[in-house]
Scaffold this active site. Structure first.
Site, PDB file in Angstrom:
ATOM      1  N   ALA A   1      10.146   2.190  -0.697  1.00  0.00           N
ATOM      2  CA  ALA A   1      10.155   3.049  -1.887  1.00  0.00           C
ATOM      3  C   ALA A   1      11.263   4.097  -1.816  1.00  0.00           C
ATOM      4  CB  ALA A   1       8.793   3.728  -2.041  1.00  0.00           C
TER       5      ALA A   1
ATOM      6  N   LYS B   1       0.817  -1.211   0.000  1.00  0.00           N
ATOM      7  CA  LYS B   1       0.000   0.000   0.000  1.00  0.00           C
ATOM      8  C   LYS B   1       0.850   1.262   0.000  1.00  0.00           C
ATOM      9  CE  LYS B   1      -4.304   1.625   0.893  1.00  0.00           C
ATOM     10  NZ  LYS B   1      -4.693   2.137  -0.392  1.00  0.00           N
TER      11      LYS B   1
ATOM     12  N   GLY C   1       6.008   0.818   6.051  1.00  0.00           N
ATOM     13  CA  GLY C   1       6.981  -0.099   5.448  1.00  0.00           C
ATOM     14  C   GLY C   1       7.149   0.131   3.958  1.00  0.00           C
ATOM     15  N   CYS C   2       6.048   0.395   3.281  1.00  0.00           N
ATOM     16  CA  CYS C   2       6.099   0.618   1.832  1.00  0.00           C
ATOM     17  C   CYS C   2       6.793   1.937   1.504  1.00  0.00           C
ATOM     18  CB  CYS C   2       4.692   0.581   1.244  1.00  0.00           C
ATOM     19  SG  CYS C   2       3.906  -1.038   1.458  1.00  0.00           S
ATOM     20  N   THR C   3       6.558   2.951   2.316  1.00  0.00           N
ATOM     21  CA  THR C   3       7.234   4.228   2.117  1.00  0.00           C
ATOM     22  C   THR C   3       8.732   4.069   2.335  1.00  0.00           C
ATOM     23  OG1 THR C   3       5.252   5.441   2.783  1.00  0.00           O
ATOM     24  CG2 THR C   3       7.346   6.632   2.883  1.00  0.00           C
TER      25      THR C   3
END
Length: 184
Positions: free
Chosen positions: A82, A72, A77-79
């Protein structure tokens, strides 16, 4: 808690603890190292190509491709993952590699995420989960955190399953450099 409830809870918890990882990831076997990567055609966003709306595996032919799936946009975690890829983007570019992220988020969410985090690589929208499923990277309602390294001929040469975001971009860069020497 009643004794019978305790026993049921204990059995359930024990079965989760002792399940073999191979059973947990049994479907991962369909994307095989040394085999052609599943093709894709998805809409997405890249700030460096604002007029381009669709990308396929063929768009990255003759380049190494780091194809990562994540749950998401804007989640912690995804930020982190990325931003780590972004921090290393110039290193990837120098060695003829592209980075592409795939999640179920919309193109608009990807554009907002790329703008907010100043991401200079492509994020693709797999809203119907077809591509995530073809890469064994779907756990409804999100893409699972898996990464695939694909060589310039479209062959999967390495994969990471159940990725931890911290340090992953550096780990992939190290393996990419190693694989490039093998395929040179």
């Amino acid at each position: 808690m009643k004794r019978s409830e305790f026993i049921k809870s204990f059995i359930l918890f024990s079965s989760i603890l002792f399940i073999k990882p191979s059973r947990l990831f049994a479907s991962i076997n369909s994307v095989k190292i040394g085999k052609k990567a599943p093709n894709f055609l998805l809409n997405g966003y890249n700030k460096n190509s604002p007029n381009k709306k669709q990308w396929s595996l063929d768009d990255f032919s003759k380049k190494w491709l780091v194809l990562y799936f994540y749950p998401k946009d804007f989640s912690s975690g995804c930020t982190l993952e990325a931003k780590n890829f972004q921090d290393n983007l110039s290193k990837y570019n120098k060695i003829n590699a592209s980075i592409v992220g795939i999640s179920a988020d919309s193109e608009e969410e990807h554009e907002s995420f790329c703008t907010s985090e100043n991401l200079g690589y492509t994020l693709l929208s797999d809203a119907n989960s077809v591509i995530s499923k073809s890469y064994d990277s779907w756990l409804d309602p999100y893409s699972k955190r898996n990464t695939f390294l694909i060589n310039p001929e479209g062959i999967v040469v390495y994969k990471w399953i159940g990725v931890r975001p911290i340090g992953h971009a550096q780990e992939v860069l190290k393996e990419l450099t190693k694989q490039q020497k093998i395929y040179a």
